[in-house]
Design a protein around this motif. Sequence first.
Motif: not given
Length: 151
Positions: A110-122
């Motif tokens: 379940t989606v509970t957060d925002r991110g990831p904030f690393t380029r290239g990661r989904e």
Amino acid sequence: MKKIIAPTLLLFIFVFFASSFTSEKIIRSDKAKKSLQDTLTVDSVQVNLKYRPYKKAVHASYYHDRFNGRRTASGKRFDNSKYTAAHKKLPFGTKLRVTNPVNNKSVVVTVTDRGPFTRGREIDLSKKAFMEITHVKGRGFLNVNLETIKE
């Protein structure tokens, strides 16, 4: 006579291996068709789940243990022992089936957060979800397929 046996043997080996790969693809495609709809029993009520492909071959990682107990963007407390995920755009509460195409293992998160904030990661998965589907325990990332779940 020896000159005829070698090419014939090589041809036989080639045909044998080619046919084994073809049958494997057929088996995998049958599994894929079968897995598009699963049933889930919740509180003795059977629920039909339908999966809609979202993205293929996306880069996934998992949360570090230091984030345990911290609040997520949705306001809930993060727990690495639950099946949760962080995604940049999907709405909170969206259920995703995350599948590792290498070993065909999947989990529902379940989606509970925002991110990831690393380029290239989904997507960032909780450690429990990640370790359940990974094929190499010592690595912190893998490529996965994402499907949204529609009840």
